[in-house]
Design an enzyme around this catalytic site. Structure first.
Site, PDB file in Angstrom:
ATOM      1  N   ASP A 280      -3.214  10.312   9.763  1.00  0.00           N
ATOM      2  CA  ASP A 280      -3.655   9.577   8.585  1.00  0.00           C
ATOM      3  C   ASP A 280      -2.525   9.636   7.545  1.00  0.00           C
ATOM      4  O   ASP A 280      -1.499  10.283   7.752  1.00  0.00           O
ATOM      5  CB  ASP A 280      -4.985  10.148   8.050  1.00  0.00           C
ATOM      6  CG  ASP A 280      -5.718   9.119   7.196  1.00  0.00           C
ATOM      7  OD1 ASP A 280      -5.099   8.128   6.783  1.00  0.00           O
ATOM      8  OD2 ASP A 280      -6.930   9.307   6.927  1.00  0.00           O
TER       9      ASP A 280
HETATM   10  C1  BGC Z   1      -7.321   6.650   4.881  1.00  0.00           C
HETATM   11  C2  BGC Z   1      -7.363   5.862   6.156  1.00  0.00           C
HETATM   12  C3  BGC Z   1      -6.519   4.621   6.049  1.00  0.00           C
HETATM   13  C4  BGC Z   1      -5.117   5.023   5.643  1.00  0.00           C
HETATM   14  C5  BGC Z   1      -4.153   3.870   5.560  1.00  0.00           C
HETATM   15  C6  BGC Z   1      -5.917   6.851   4.353  1.00  0.00           C
HETATM   16  O1  BGC Z   1      -5.914   7.389   3.073  1.00  0.00           O
HETATM   17  O2  BGC Z   1      -7.947   7.894   5.071  1.00  0.00           O
HETATM   18  O3  BGC Z   1      -8.695   5.542   6.463  1.00  0.00           O
HETATM   19  O4  BGC Z   1      -6.542   3.926   7.245  1.00  0.00           O
HETATM   20  O5  BGC Z   1      -5.175   5.660   4.375  1.00  0.00           O
HETATM   21  O6  BGC Z   1      -4.363   3.079   4.454  1.00  0.00           O
END
Ligand code: BGC
Length: 752
Positions: A280
C-alpha cells in the site's frame, strides 16, 4: 455464491496453474538482458499525483522512466498524459511498458454508490456490472490496473473505511468480491481493451483495526481469521484476481507488507496465487515507524515476504541493490518479483501494444455516457435502505409541497462519496435538482452546517469537497428552516455525514448525526409535519432518537453521480426500495464491535426484554442492535412461511432442499432478498448463533406468493476447526430463513 467458502485453504487444481511457455520464454529472455538495477526498477511504483493519501511524492519522474527505474505509475489519467509517459518508457533500454494504475473503487467518471451501498443491493449481477462499466471507462482513459475490490470485513463502524467495504459478512463479502473481479477483469484474458487488472485489498484483516482507528494494530486468532475474515480475499483469488495489495496493519506482530506467512505461505502456497503483490501507499517505509528496521531492512523484509512492488516510497529502488551486494537479499528473490510484474504486463497485452489503453476516441465517447448514467441511477436506487416508514408516509404523494432541508441538499461535491477520485463532480445530480426534475414544488433551506464547530467542519471537507459552510449561527439557520418547513406539506430532512467523514483516515468516536444537525431535526419534528429523514452516510450511524421520532428514514449512503434523481425515484415510489443492510447498525457506540454472527457465550441473555444480572449483557442498553444485519423495509410487506426441508437427514454425498414461501402482502410489487442462515448446534468448537450461507433476491408482485429454494450440503455445514482444517462434523444443525438476521424461522437438519 455459497460454495466459495468451501474452497478456502484448498490448493488450486494443478491444471489451473499451467504455465504459458511463450510468455515464460519471452520474460526469461527479456530478464536475461536486464541489469539488477533495471529489474529493481520494475518493482518501483510511483504516483502521478492526481490523488494522494500520503506525503511522499516522487521527483525526477521523467528521468527515472527513461532510466528504466519505473515499473508502474498510478493516479495519472487521460490518454494524452499516459501516452507521453509510455513514450518515455519506450526510450528506456528494454522498452518495457509502464503499468498505469488508479483507485477505481465505485465507478470511474460515472460514479456508483459507495461499496457499502452497492453491497446493500445484495445483487451480485448489479455489482459486477458496476465494476464492468468502471473498467470500460477507466481503460478508455488509459488505466490498466484498478485498486479494487476492497474486501476487508469490518464490524466496527468507527472505522471510516467501512464505507469502502461490503460490510460485516464473509459470505456476502465473498460473493461481491468475486463479482467485482469478474466485472473488472472480464474473463481474465484481457482480450480487447476494456478489461483491466483488479487488485484485491487490503490483504489482510485491515477492517479489524483496533478501536476503529485507521492504520491501527489488528490481532486475532487464526480460527476467526480463517472463518470470518479471510474468505472474501480468497474468493477474489479464486475468481482470478491479477494482483493483491498488502495492508497497512500488522498480523501476529509483523506488518502485512513484510509478513511472509501471509504473502507467501498462505497466499501463494496454500491458495495458489500466481499474480503480483503490491504494497500500500508507502507501506514499505512505514515499517520503520512500526519499529522493525531502517529503510534497507524493511525493504529487504518486504521483498522476501512476497511484496513485489513498492508503492511510492522508493525503498526498493534506493536500497535493494545494496542489499544484494551485501548478501542480504538474493538475486533470485529480485528475479521472482520482477518476473511477476513483467508477467502482469504481458498478460495485459502491454508488450504487444503499450498504447492499448491510449485511445482519445474511446476517451471522448465511452466515458460518462448516458447509458452509464442510467445504470448509475438504477444502482443508486437499489442501494438505498428504508429503515423506517411509519403509516406509509413514503412514497410521497405527488402534488404535495416539499420542504427539502439540509446542508448538502444542493452540494454536488458530496454526492459521490469517498474514494471517487475520477468523478466529475460538476455534473452530479443533487437532491434539490433530483426533486425538482420530478416537477415537485420544493422549498429549501440549509438548516445547519455539517458540524457547528468550524474545526470539525473542516475535517469533514477533504479533497476539495467543500461542505459550503454557512457563517450564520446555528439558530439563524434553524429558524429559517422551520419557517420554510411551514410552507410545505412534508419535510424531507437530508442530514448526516459529508462524503469525507468516512473513507480513509476518517475514523469517528461518535457515529451520530452531528449534534447541530440533530437540533435542526428536533426543530423540524416539533413542527408536527411529517418528517422523512434522508440519510447521507458512509457507515452505520447511531439513530436511536431518530428512529423514535421521525416518520420515515431512507438511508441513501453516498449514491454517486445520479444521487438526486435516484432519491426522487424512490421518494416518489417510481422505484420500490429493496436494499438490506450489509452491516449492523448499533444503538450506541458502546455496543461496538457488534455483528449478528456472534457467539452465544456460556451465559447468554435470554432474549426477553430487560437487564439480566450475571448474564452477558449491559446495564444500560440491550444487546440487540437498532437495525440488524440484513434488515431493510419495502413499500410493500412480505410474509414468510417457516422453512421446510425435503429431508431431515443428509449424508456427505447428499443435499437438502430448503424451501420457504414468501408472500407479498402489501400494495406494491417489490423485490425481496431472502436470506438463509445456519447454526451448528453442537460441535467440537463453538460457533456463531447464526451465519449467512446463501441469499436470493426475488421479485414478487403484490398479492403473489413465491417459493424460494436453497440447496444445503456438507459444504454449507463446514468450517475451520482449531486445527485449521475445513470440514463438517456429523450432528444437528439449524437452518434458518427470513427477511433479515433477526427475524428468522428454523428447521432442523442432521448430517450423518
Ligand atoms: C490506500 C489504498 C489505495 C492507495 C493508493 C492508500 O492510502 O490505503 O486503498 O489504493 O492509497 O491510492
Amino acid at each position: 455464491m455459497k460454495k466459495l467458502i468451501f474452497l478456502v485453504g484448498m490448493a488450486l487444481p494443478v491444471l489451473a496453474l499451467a504455465q504459458d511457455p511463450v510468455k515464460d520464454k519471452f520474460i526469461r529472455e527479456l530478464m536475461s538482458r536486464m541489469s539488477l538495477e533495471e529489474k529493481i526498477g520494475q518493482l518501483n511504483l510511483l504516483t502521478g499525483g492526481e490523488a494522494t493519501t500520503g506525503s511522499v511524492v516522487s521527483t525526477d519522474v521523467e528521468k527515472k522512466i527513461r532510466a528504466g527505474q519505473v515499473g508502474g505509475i498510478f493516479s495519472m489519467s487521460g490518454p494524452a498524459k499516459i501516452r507521453r509517459a509510455q513514450e518515455l518508457a519506450l526510450q528506456s533500454r528494454h522498452k518495457i511498458p509502464i503499468l498505469f494504475g488508479m483507485d477505481v473503487i465505485h465507478g470511474y467518471r460515472t460514479v456508483f454508490p459507495i461499496p457499502l451501498g452497492l453491497a446493500a443491493s445484495w445483487d451480485t449481477g448489479l455489482v459486477e456490472r458496476s465494476a464492468r462499466i468502471a473498467a470500460q471507462e477507466a481503460t478508455a482513459d488509459g488505466i490498466a490496473w484498478a485498486y479494487s475490490p476492497m474486501v476487508d470485513i469490518c464490524r466496527d463502524p468507527r472505522w471510516g473505511r467501512i464505507a469502502e467495504t461490503s460490510g460485516e459478512d464473509p459470505v456476502l463479502g465473498s460473493a461481491l468480491a468475486a463479482a467485482m473481479v469478474r466485472g473488472y477483469q472480464g474473463d481474465g484474458k484481457y482480450r480487447g481493451n476494456s478489461s483491466l487488472m483488479a487488485c484485491v485489498k487490503h490483504f489482510a484483516l485491515y477492517g479489524a483495526s483496533e478501536a476503529g482507528r485507521d492504520y491501527n494494530t489488528t490481532d486475532m486468532s487464526r480460527i476467526r481469521m480463517y472463518n470470518e475474515y479471510l474468505p472474501p480475499y480468497k474468493a477474489a483469488i479464486d475468481a482470478g484476481v491479477g494482483s493483491v495489495m498488502a495492508s497497512f496493519n500488522e498480523i501476529d506482530g509483523i506488518p502485512a507488507t513484510a509478513n511472509r506467512w501471509l504473502l507467501t505461505d498462505l497466499l501463494r502456497k496454500d491458495w495458489g496465487f500466481k499474480g503480483m503483490v503490491v504494497s500500500d501507499y508507502t507501506g514499505v517505509n512505514e515499517m520503520i515507524d512500526h519499529g522493525i528496521g531502517n529503510l534497507q531492512t524493511v525493504s529487504a523484509k518486504a521483498l522476501q515476504a512476497g511484496t513485489d512492488m513498492d508503492m511510492v516510497g522508493e525503498g526498493y529502488l534506493t536500497t535493494l541493490a545494496k542489499s544484494v551486494k551485501e548478501g542480504k537479499v538474493s538475486a533470485a528473490e529480485i528475479d521472482a518479483a520482477c518476473r511477476r510484474v513483467l508477467s502482469a504486463k504481458y498478460d495485459l497485452g502491454l508488450f504487444q501494444d503499450p498504447f492499448k489503453f491510449c485511445n482519445e476516441e474511446r476517451a471522448a465517447s465511452e466515458i460518462y455516457t448516458e447509458k452509464n448514467r442510467v445504470f448509475a441511477r438504477e444502482a443508486a436506487t437499489k442501494s438505498f435502505v428504508l429503515l423506517k416508514n411509519k403509516n406509509g408516509v413514503l412514497p410521497l404523494k405527488p402534488g404535495r409541497k416539499v420542504a427539502l432541508i439540509g446542508p448538502l441538499v444542493n452540494n454536488k461535491e458530496n454526492m459521490g462519496g469517498t474514494w471517487a477520485v475520477s468523478e466529475d463532480r460538476s455534473k452530479s445530480v443533487t437532491l434539490l435538482e433530483g426533486l425538482k426534475n420530478t416537477g415537485a414544488e420544493v422549498f429549501t433551506a440549509r438548516g445547519a452546517n455539517i458540524y457547528s464547530d468550524p474545526v470539525l467542519d473542516a475535517h469533514a471537507a477533504m479533497f476539495g469537497k467543500t461542505t459550503g459552510r454557512d457563517n450564520r449561527s446555528d439558530r439563524e439557520m434553524r429558524e429559517e428552516a422551520v419557517a420554510v418547513a411551514g410552507k410545505a406539506d412534508v419535510i424531507v430532512a437530508a442530514l448526516g455525514e459529508s462524503a469525507e467523514m468516512s473513507g480513509e483516515a476518517s475514523s469517528r468516536t461518535h457515529i451520530n448525526i452531528p449534534e447541530n444537525q440533530g437540533e435542526l431535526l428536533k426543530a423540524l419534528v416539533a413542527t408536527g409535519k411529517p418528517v422523512v429523514l434522508v440519510l447521507f452516510t458512509g457507515r452505520p450511524l447511531t439513530l436511536t432518537w431518530e428512529d423514535e421520532h421521525v416518520d420515515a428514514i431512507l438511508n441513501i449512503w453516498f449514491a454517486g453521480s445520479e444521487a438526486g434523481n435516484a432519491v426522487a425515484d424512490v421518494l416518489y415510489g417510481k422505484v420500490n426500495p429493496s436494499g438490506k443492510l450489509p452491516v449492523t447498525f448499533p444503538r450506541n457506540e458502546g455496543q461496538i464491535p457488534i455483528y449478528y454472527a456472534m457467539k452465544n457465550t456460556g451465559r447468554p441473555h435470554s432474549g426477553n426484554p430487560g437487564f439480566e444480572k450475571f448474564r452477558s449483557n449491559y446495564l444500560d442498553a440491550p444487546n440487540t442492535p437498532l437495525y440488524p444485519f440484513g434488515y431493510g423495509l419495502s413499500y410493500t410487506t412480505f410474509r414468510y412461511s417457516a422453512p421446510e426441508t425435503d429431508r431431515a437427514v443428509i449424508t456427505r454425498q447428499q443435499a437438502a432442499t430448503i424451501t420457504v414461501s414468501v408472500s407479498n402482502t402489501g400494495h406494491y410489487d417489490g423485490e425481496e432478498t431472502v436470506q438463509l442462515y445456519i447454526r451448528d448446534v453442537e460441535g467440537s468448537v463453538t460457533r456463531p448463533v447464526k451465519e449467512l450461507k446463501d441469499f436470493k433476491k426475488v421479485f414478487i408482485r403484490k398479492g403473489e406468493t413465491v417459493k424460494v429454494s436453497f440447496t444445503v450440503d456438507v459444504s454449507d455445514l463446514s468450517y475451520y476447526y482449531s486445527d485449521l482444517k475445513f470440514r463438517a462434523e456429523n450432528g444437528e444443525y439449524e437452518i434458518m430463513t427470513g427477511p433479515n438476521s433477526a427475524e428468522t424461522q428454523k428447521v432442523k437438519l442432521e448430517l450423518k
